[in-house]
Design a protein around this motif. Sequence first.
Motif, PDB file in Angstrom:
ATOM      1  N   GLY A  46      37.846 -22.714  10.832  1.00 36.67           N
ATOM      2  CA  GLY A  46      37.249 -21.419  10.570  1.00 36.67           C
ATOM      3  C   GLY A  46      36.150 -21.110  11.558  1.00 36.67           C
ATOM      4  N   ARG A  47      36.004 -19.821  11.855  1.00 41.84           N
ATOM      5  CA  ARG A  47      34.983 -19.363  12.792  1.00 41.84           C
ATOM      6  C   ARG A  47      34.336 -18.112  12.201  1.00 41.84           C
ATOM      7  NH1 ARG A  47      34.771 -20.432  18.210  1.00 41.84           N
ATOM      8  NH2 ARG A  47      36.957 -21.110  18.193  1.00 41.84           N
ATOM      9  N   GLY A  48      33.031 -17.957  12.399  1.00 38.55           N
ATOM     10  CA  GLY A  48      32.409 -16.785  11.819  1.00 38.55           C
ATOM     11  C   GLY A  48      31.029 -16.481  12.343  1.00 38.55           C
ATOM     12  N   GLN A  49      30.484 -15.399  11.820  1.00 37.27           N
ATOM     13  CA  GLN A  49      29.148 -14.920  12.174  1.00 37.27           C
ATOM     14  C   GLN A  49      28.459 -14.461  10.910  1.00 37.27           C
ATOM     15  OE1 GLN A  49      28.452 -12.091  15.581  1.00 37.27           O
ATOM     16  NE2 GLN A  49      27.895 -10.675  13.952  1.00 37.27           N
ATOM     17  N   ILE A  50      27.170 -14.785  10.792  1.00 34.66           N
ATOM     18  CA  ILE A  50      26.374 -14.373   9.640  1.00 34.66           C
ATOM     19  C   ILE A  50      25.180 -13.582  10.162  1.00 34.66           C
ATOM     20  CG2 ILE A  50      25.108 -15.132   7.601  1.00 34.66           C
ATOM     21  CD1 ILE A  50      26.721 -17.739   7.738  1.00 34.66           C
ATOM     22  N   GLY A  51      25.182 -12.279   9.942  1.00 29.53           N
ATOM     23  CA  GLY A  51      24.110 -11.418  10.412  1.00 29.53           C
ATOM     24  C   GLY A  51      22.792 -11.724   9.734  1.00 29.53           C
ATOM     25  N   GLN A  52      21.715 -11.742  10.520  1.00 31.41           N
ATOM     26  CA  GLN A  52      20.392 -12.090  10.006  1.00 31.41           C
ATOM     27  C   GLN A  52      19.489 -10.882   9.796  1.00 31.41           C
ATOM     28  OE1 GLN A  52      19.689 -15.568   9.205  1.00 31.41           O
ATOM     29  NE2 GLN A  52      21.895 -15.163   9.322  1.00 31.41           N
ATOM     30  N   GLY A  53      20.038  -9.696   9.958  1.00 35.46           N
ATOM     31  CA  GLY A  53      19.229  -8.497   9.777  1.00 35.46           C
ATOM     32  C   GLY A  53      20.087  -7.276  10.037  1.00 35.46           C
ATOM     33  N   GLY A  54      19.460  -6.144  10.278  1.00 36.22           N
ATOM     34  CA  GLY A  54      20.188  -4.928  10.580  1.00 36.22           C
ATOM     35  C   GLY A  54      20.370  -4.040   9.368  1.00 36.22           C
ATOM     36  N   TYR A  55      21.098  -2.951   9.557  1.00 34.38           N
ATOM     37  CA  TYR A  55      21.274  -1.946   8.523  1.00 34.38           C
ATOM     38  C   TYR A  55      22.510  -2.239   7.685  1.00 34.38           C
ATOM     39  CZ  TYR A  55      18.976   0.162  12.573  1.00 34.38           C
ATOM     40  OH  TYR A  55      18.194   0.383  13.663  1.00 34.38           O
ATOM     41  N   ALA A  56      22.442  -1.855   6.403  1.00 33.51           N
ATOM     42  CA  ALA A  56      23.624  -1.941   5.561  1.00 33.51           C
ATOM     43  C   ALA A  56      24.663  -0.930   6.039  1.00 33.51           C
ATOM     44  CB  ALA A  56      23.260  -1.683   4.102  1.00 33.51           C
ATOM     45  N   TYR A  57      24.209   0.253   6.394  1.00 30.54           N
ATOM     46  CA  TYR A  57      25.063   1.293   6.981  1.00 30.54           C
ATOM     47  C   TYR A  57      24.333   1.880   8.169  1.00 30.54           C
ATOM     48  CZ  TYR A  57      28.253   1.510   2.987  1.00 30.54           C
ATOM     49  OH  TYR A  57      29.171   1.218   2.025  1.00 30.54           O
ATOM     50  N   ALA A  58      25.064   2.299   9.171  1.00 30.49           N
ATOM     51  CA  ALA A  58      24.426   2.986  10.289  1.00 30.49           C
ATOM     52  C   ALA A  58      23.879   4.324   9.843  1.00 30.49           C
ATOM     53  CB  ALA A  58      25.416   3.171  11.433  1.00 30.49           C
ATOM     54  N   ASP A  59      24.559   4.980   8.890  1.00 31.65           N
ATOM     55  CA  ASP A  59      24.110   6.254   8.363  1.00 31.65           C
ATOM     56  C   ASP A  59      23.504   6.004   6.988  1.00 31.65           C
ATOM     57  OD1 ASP A  59      23.723   8.781   7.361  1.00 31.65           O
ATOM     58  OD2 ASP A  59      25.606   9.581   8.144  1.00 31.65           O
ATOM     59  N   GLN A  69      17.028   6.185  16.090  1.00 31.68           N
ATOM     60  CA  GLN A  69      16.316   5.096  15.436  1.00 31.68           C
ATOM     61  C   GLN A  69      17.220   4.123  14.680  1.00 31.68           C
ATOM     62  OE1 GLN A  69      13.120   4.781  16.104  1.00 31.68           O
ATOM     63  NE2 GLN A  69      13.176   6.695  17.265  1.00 31.68           N
ATOM     64  N   ARG A  70      18.419   4.548  14.330  1.00 34.16           N
ATOM     65  CA  ARG A  70      19.336   3.687  13.575  1.00 34.16           C
ATOM     66  C   ARG A  70      20.734   3.734  14.209  1.00 34.16           C
ATOM     67  NH1 ARG A  70      17.521   2.354   8.282  1.00 34.16           N
ATOM     68  NH2 ARG A  70      19.666   2.015   7.666  1.00 34.16           N
ATOM     69  N   PRO A  71      20.863   3.325  15.462  1.00 33.77           N
ATOM     70  CA  PRO A  71      22.177   3.393  16.119  1.00 33.77           C
ATOM     71  C   PRO A  71      23.161   2.403  15.514  1.00 33.77           C
ATOM     72  CG  PRO A  71      20.626   2.178  17.478  1.00 33.77           C
ATOM     73  CD  PRO A  71      19.824   2.770  16.353  1.00 33.77           C
ATOM     74  N   ALA A  72      24.442   2.648  15.746  1.00 32.58           N
ATOM     75  CA  ALA A  72      25.497   1.844  15.133  1.00 32.58           C
ATOM     76  C   ALA A  72      25.365   0.363  15.449  1.00 32.58           C
ATOM     77  CB  ALA A  72      26.863   2.363  15.599  1.00 32.58           C
ATOM     78  N   TRP A  73      24.954   0.031  16.656  1.00 31.83           N
ATOM     79  CA  TRP A  73      24.896  -1.376  17.066  1.00 31.83           C
ATOM     80  C   TRP A  73      23.708  -2.124  16.459  1.00 31.83           C
ATOM     81  CZ3 TRP A  73      25.523   2.850  20.152  1.00 31.83           C
ATOM     82  CH2 TRP A  73      24.381   3.390  20.739  1.00 31.83           C
ATOM     83  N   GLY A  74      22.926  -1.456  15.625  1.00 34.52           N
ATOM     84  CA  GLY A  74      21.835  -2.132  14.945  1.00 34.52           C
ATOM     85  C   GLY A  74      22.174  -2.529  13.521  1.00 34.52           C
ATOM     86  N   ARG A  75      23.420  -2.305  13.086  1.00 34.35           N
ATOM     87  CA  ARG A  75      23.761  -2.628  11.711  1.00 34.35           C
ATOM     88  C   ARG A  75      24.094  -4.115  11.556  1.00 34.35           C
ATOM     89  NH1 ARG A  75      27.853  -4.612  13.649  1.00 34.35           N
ATOM     90  NH2 ARG A  75      29.911  -3.680  13.758  1.00 34.35           N
ATOM     91  N   LYS A  76      23.964  -4.604  10.354  1.00 29.41           N
ATOM     92  CA  LYS A  76      24.253  -5.993  10.043  1.00 29.41           C
ATOM     93  C   LYS A  76      25.760  -6.215  10.032  1.00 29.41           C
ATOM     94  CE  LYS A  76      23.456  -9.521   6.490  1.00 29.41           C
ATOM     95  NZ  LYS A  76      22.790  -9.810   5.196  1.00 29.41           N
ATOM     96  N   GLU A  77      26.204  -7.298  10.679  1.00 34.10           N
ATOM     97  CA  GLU A  77      27.635  -7.606  10.710  1.00 34.10           C
ATOM     98  C   GLU A  77      27.844  -9.086  10.408  1.00 34.10           C
ATOM     99  OE1 GLU A  77      31.596  -7.175  13.554  1.00 34.10           O
ATOM    100  OE2 GLU A  77      29.598  -7.058  14.449  1.00 34.10           O
ATOM    101  N   THR A  78      28.711  -9.343   9.438  1.00 30.98           N
ATOM    102  CA  THR A  78      29.097 -10.699   9.072  1.00 30.98           C
ATOM    103  C   THR A  78      30.616 -10.771   8.998  1.00 30.98           C
ATOM    104  OG1 THR A  78      27.070 -11.117   7.805  1.00 30.98           O
ATOM    105  CG2 THR A  78      28.996 -12.451   7.251  1.00 30.98           C
TER     106      THR A  78
END
Length: 316
Positions: A216-229, A260-269
């Motif tokens: 298995g391989r993965g990523q766990i986001g440590q911050g960011g927005y729940a939604y970009a909007d 201030q809240r661009p798409a690439w700032g959202r949390k991704e896991t």
Amino acid sequence: MALLKKLIPISFVFFSLPILSQTVWAPYQRQLWVRPIFTHSEYNSAYLAKSFAKYDDNVRITAGSLALEYGITDRLTVDFFSGFGKLGRHRIFDRYAGLQQTPEVPDRYGVLDSRLGLRYKIVDEYDSKYRWMPTLSVRVGAIKKGDYDRNPQSLGDGASGGEVTLYYAKDFDIWGLGILGDVAYRKRESPVPDDILYYSAIYKRFLESFFLTIGGRGQIGQGGYAYADPRQAPPYNYYNLTTQDLIPGLNLTDLWIRDQRPAWGRKETFHNLEIGLGYSDSFGNFYNLFYSETYAGYNTAKLKTIGFAVNLPFNI
């Protein structure tokens, strides 16, 4: 409102291409490993926070890349990775007799995020007097963002930064079984959040030259927005700040989200299952065919990826 919630996420669902990363094993002194890699990924659905959305079209991502690893000493290795990718033409929504269509996104191309790093082997299980001792390596690297367009989807995270990784492996010396994996912490420029990345797998060697790997391989986001909007989640879903009589047609909320809240700032896991079949020939070349699929995530595409890589060693 239900339809709006399905349409909004296409503006911020973007992904990182799976990369056949380095392992604890590395070239010896004055040995160069050249590894061309090809991957093709597709998705037609995504995990959007705690929701799941399906789209009308498949999004296809194809990439070719090259990894170079050179042994400065038997324990110290320098590595470099870069590549070029294509985001295929697609239209996410095309339904309701044409009343709720989204514009078709044309083919897009770009250089992938490039990586440069140093890897040091701390412990070599084959040099240790303890049978239980694994092989351990640590890597420190830099990331240079690519030149792709980040809107509305992207071939990478679109941010430079750095990362530190611990690699491990252990051959059990029984039935051809062993384990390998890594854990990493990645930090990039604002507003892209930090991430913890992991990979863990068990391998089985058979017929001397073949290797089956499952993990298995993965990523766990440590911050960011729940939604970009933020209007997609309470209490901001009722906000609609306009200038009204000052500048007709200008929505201050739209400007705030864009700047201030661009798409690439959202949390991704994301969490992927991965299987690979490898073959080592008599010249030391290693061929690897692999497949992975996302089985869980948060603000990420449900990717299906197939790839092929060849590792070619040269003594120089």
